[in-house]
Design a protein around this motif. Structure first.
Motif, PDB file in Angstrom:
ATOM      1  N   VAL A 112       0.883  -0.772   0.103  1.00 42.22           N
ATOM      2  CA  VAL A 112      -0.007   0.241   0.236  1.00 42.22           C
ATOM      3  C   VAL A 112       0.796   1.433   0.028  1.00 42.22           C
ATOM      4  N   PRO A 113       0.923   2.431  -1.173  1.00 45.82           N
ATOM      5  CA  PRO A 113       1.660   3.302  -1.258  1.00 45.82           C
ATOM      6  C   PRO A 113       1.235   4.257  -0.105  1.00 45.82           C
ATOM      7  N   LEU A 114       2.431   4.977   0.975  1.00 48.24           N
ATOM      8  CA  LEU A 114       1.756   5.965   2.257  1.00 48.24           C
ATOM      9  C   LEU A 114       2.611   6.953   1.443  1.00 48.24           C
ATOM     10  N   GLN A 115       2.192   7.884   1.851  1.00 50.08           N
ATOM     11  CA  GLN A 115       3.030   9.432   1.706  1.00 50.08           C
ATOM     12  C   GLN A 115       2.404  10.514   2.978  1.00 50.08           C
ATOM     13  N   ILE A 116       3.739  11.482   3.155  1.00 52.12           N
ATOM     14  CA  ILE A 116       2.964  12.077   3.933  1.00 52.12           C
ATOM     15  C   ILE A 116       3.401  13.648   3.076  1.00 52.12           C
ATOM     16  N   ARG A 117       2.051  14.588   3.497  1.00 49.67           N
ATOM     17  CA  ARG A 117       2.201  15.657   2.225  1.00 49.67           C
ATOM     18  C   ARG A 117       2.034  16.876   4.095  1.00 49.67           C
ATOM     19  N   SER A 118       2.680  17.420   4.183  1.00 51.04           N
ATOM     20  CA  SER A 118       2.635  18.714   4.920  1.00 51.04           C
ATOM     21  C   SER A 118       1.285  18.275   6.631  1.00 51.04           C
ATOM     22  N   GLY A 119       2.507  16.982   7.000  1.00 47.41           N
ATOM     23  CA  GLY A 119       1.617  16.451   8.299  1.00 47.41           C
ATOM     24  C   GLY A 119       0.658  15.682   8.033  1.00 47.41           C
ATOM     25  N   THR A 120      -0.087  15.372   6.921  1.00 48.32           N
ATOM     26  CA  THR A 120      -1.324  14.576   6.400  1.00 48.32           C
ATOM     27  C   THR A 120      -0.509  13.235   6.238  1.00 48.32           C
ATOM     28  N   LEU A 121      -1.121  12.261   6.018  1.00 49.70           N
ATOM     29  CA  LEU A 121      -1.407  11.015   5.956  1.00 49.70           C
ATOM     30  C   LEU A 121      -1.739  11.050   4.480  1.00 49.70           C
ATOM     31  N   TRP A 122      -0.871   9.844   2.692  1.00 55.41           N
ATOM     32  CA  TRP A 122      -2.016  10.190   2.251  1.00 55.41           C
ATOM     33  C   TRP A 122      -1.595   8.304   2.133  1.00 55.41           C
ATOM     34  N   VAL A 123      -2.678   7.667   1.138  1.00 58.29           N
ATOM     35  CA  VAL A 123      -3.112   6.746   0.737  1.00 58.29           C
ATOM     36  C   VAL A 123      -3.348   6.444  -0.775  1.00 58.29           C
ATOM     37  N   GLU A 124      -2.444   5.595  -1.423  1.00 60.29           N
ATOM     38  CA  GLU A 124      -2.935   5.870  -3.084  1.00 60.29           C
ATOM     39  C   GLU A 124      -4.002   7.523  -3.354  1.00 60.29           C
ATOM     40  N   GLN A 125      -3.204   8.767  -2.679  1.00 55.90           N
ATOM     41  CA  GLN A 125      -3.526  10.004  -3.320  1.00 55.90           C
ATOM     42  C   GLN A 125      -5.163  10.530  -2.768  1.00 55.90           C
ATOM     43  N   VAL A 126      -4.614   9.782  -1.794  1.00 59.05           N
ATOM     44  CA  VAL A 126      -5.940   9.982  -1.116  1.00 59.05           C
ATOM     45  C   VAL A 126      -5.624  10.748   0.130  1.00 59.05           C
ATOM     46  N   PRO A 127      -5.837  12.026   0.694  1.00 59.42           N
ATOM     47  CA  PRO A 127      -5.473  12.285   2.003  1.00 59.42           C
ATOM     48  C   PRO A 127      -6.336  11.474   3.249  1.00 59.42           C
ATOM     49  N   MET A 128      -5.900  11.004   4.559  1.00 57.82           N
ATOM     50  CA  MET A 128      -6.668  10.404   5.240  1.00 57.82           C
ATOM     51  C   MET A 128      -7.039  11.108   5.937  1.00 57.82           C
ATOM     52  N   GLY A 129      -8.536  10.901   7.025  1.00 57.64           N
ATOM     53  CA  GLY A 129      -9.590  12.105   8.023  1.00 57.64           C
ATOM     54  C   GLY A 129     -10.137  11.445   8.611  1.00 57.64           C
ATOM     55  N   ALA A 130     -11.014  11.290   8.581  1.00 54.70           N
ATOM     56  CA  ALA A 130     -11.968  10.683   9.809  1.00 54.70           C
ATOM     57  C   ALA A 130     -11.819   9.377   9.774  1.00 54.70           C
ATOM     58  N   GLU A 131     -11.609   8.905   8.396  1.00 56.48           N
ATOM     59  CA  GLU A 131     -12.277   7.307   7.867  1.00 56.48           C
ATOM     60  C   GLU A 131     -11.282   6.125   8.434  1.00 56.48           C
ATOM     61  N   ILE A 132      -9.944   6.469   9.384  1.00 58.78           N
ATOM     62  CA  ILE A 132      -9.115   5.838   9.830  1.00 58.78           C
ATOM     63  C   ILE A 132      -9.520   6.339  11.635  1.00 58.78           C
ATOM     64  N   ARG A 133      -9.655   6.292  12.164  1.00 58.71           N
ATOM     65  CA  ARG A 133     -10.147   6.564  13.571  1.00 58.71           C
ATOM     66  C   ARG A 133     -11.705   6.075  13.711  1.00 58.71           C
ATOM     67  N   THR A 134     -12.044   5.466  12.813  1.00 55.53           N
ATOM     68  CA  THR A 134     -13.341   5.209  13.451  1.00 55.53           C
ATOM     69  C   THR A 134     -12.863   3.814  14.649  1.00 55.53           C
ATOM     70  N   PRO A 135     -14.520   3.528  15.548  1.00 55.02           N
ATOM     71  CA  PRO A 135     -14.678   2.197  16.774  1.00 55.02           C
ATOM     72  C   PRO A 135     -14.153   1.194  16.230  1.00 55.02           C
ATOM     73  N   GLU A 136     -14.358   1.312  14.698  1.00 55.48           N
ATOM     74  CA  GLU A 136     -14.084  -0.511  13.963  1.00 55.48           C
ATOM     75  C   GLU A 136     -12.628  -0.299  12.889  1.00 55.48           C
ATOM     76  N   VAL A 137     -12.052   0.655  13.306  1.00 55.95           N
ATOM     77  CA  VAL A 137     -10.007   1.069  13.063  1.00 55.95           C
ATOM     78  C   VAL A 137      -9.032  -0.039  14.286  1.00 55.95           C
ATOM     79  N   SER A 138     -10.069   1.191  15.115  1.00 59.22           N
ATOM     80  CA  SER A 138      -9.442   1.225  16.707  1.00 59.22           C
ATOM     81  C   SER A 138      -9.525  -0.466  17.298  1.00 59.22           C
ATOM     82  N   ARG A 139     -10.754  -0.341  16.372  1.00 57.03           N
ATOM     83  CA  ARG A 139     -10.435  -2.258  17.389  1.00 57.03           C
ATOM     84  C   ARG A 139     -10.150  -3.112  16.729  1.00 57.03           C
TER      85      ARG A 139
END
Ligand code: DC
Length: 220
Positions: free
Chosen positions: A62-89
């Protein structure tokens, strides 16, 4: 200079590390977001999380990049989708996987290189950057951390039963402290900041003072 901030879930590391980086004009790396993003990606790709080799093969591609403190996956900036209870679980499948951990630590070292960075996580001062010039261990009692989390959830109008939050957090603490590699551990040379009675601004100011003192002998 590399500043590492490690500590348990809910100690305020991300907010504080980000603000400290702004204050110092350093770059910011949230390594928890890397573990979260890979967990989210594996979930949505239907990878069997319990199959360690399959999970590692998937995550290493999985291609990961960091741009100005934000993590990008496959050219998409990561936000609320990675902070869900399902991900934490499910995050422990990724965080316990030694192949994935080593890959992520390699990436963290490539990104940070010799730049000025504030890097936060669980193993930044111990495994990723053992020779960092300035290491902090940020903590608070489980009860304080659970109350803070409860307040955040209430502000977002999300379910926030204190006992459930505390139980989930104690479970995460236990997992974070017991993984064979990269477990949550205070580096011997890290400064502990007990944040129970402190505001975010007070913590940031205290850390910034300590870093400035360590930076000053390097100034011409
Ligand atoms: O900081 P956070 O809550 O976003 O981190 C989520 C999980 O990722 C945490 O429970 C353990 C894992 N993690 C890790 O194992 N090593 C790191 N350097 C950062 C996070």
């Amino acid at each position: 200079m590399i500043v590492t901030i490690d500590g348990p879930a809910g100690a305020g590391k991300s907010t504080i590390a980000k603000r400290l980086a702004e204050e110092l004009d350093f770059q910011f790396l949230d390594t928890g977001a890397m573990y979260r993003a890979l967990t989210w990606h594996a979930q949505k790709s239907g990878v069997r999380l319990t199959a360690a080799n399959e999970l590692a093969t998937h995550c290493l591609a999985v291609p990961l990049q960091i741009r100005s403190g934000t993590l990008w996956v496959e050219q998409v900036p990561m936000g609320a989708e990675i902070r869900t209870p399902e991900v934490s679980r499910d995050i422990h499948y990724v965080a316990d996987n030694v192949q994935i951990r080593r890959h992520l630590v390699d990436l963290q070292r490539q990104w940070v290189c010799d730049a000025n960075f504030v890097s936060e996580g669980r193993d930044q001062g111990t495994v990723a950057f053992p020779s960092a010039e300035c290491k902090f261990f940020l903590t608070a009692t489980p009860e304080t951390r659970a109350r803070r989390r409860q307040r955040q959830l209430q502000q977002q109008n999300l379910p926030s039963v204190y006992e459930e939050i505390l139980a989930a957090q104690l479970d995460r603490d236990r997992r974070d402290q017991s993984r064979p590699e990269g477990r949550l551990l205070k580096a011997a040379d890290a400064i502990t900041i007990q944040t129970d009675e402190m505001s975010i601004s007070e913590v940031v100011a205290q850390l910034a003072n300590i870093v400035q003192v360590r930076l000053s002998p390097r100034m011409p």
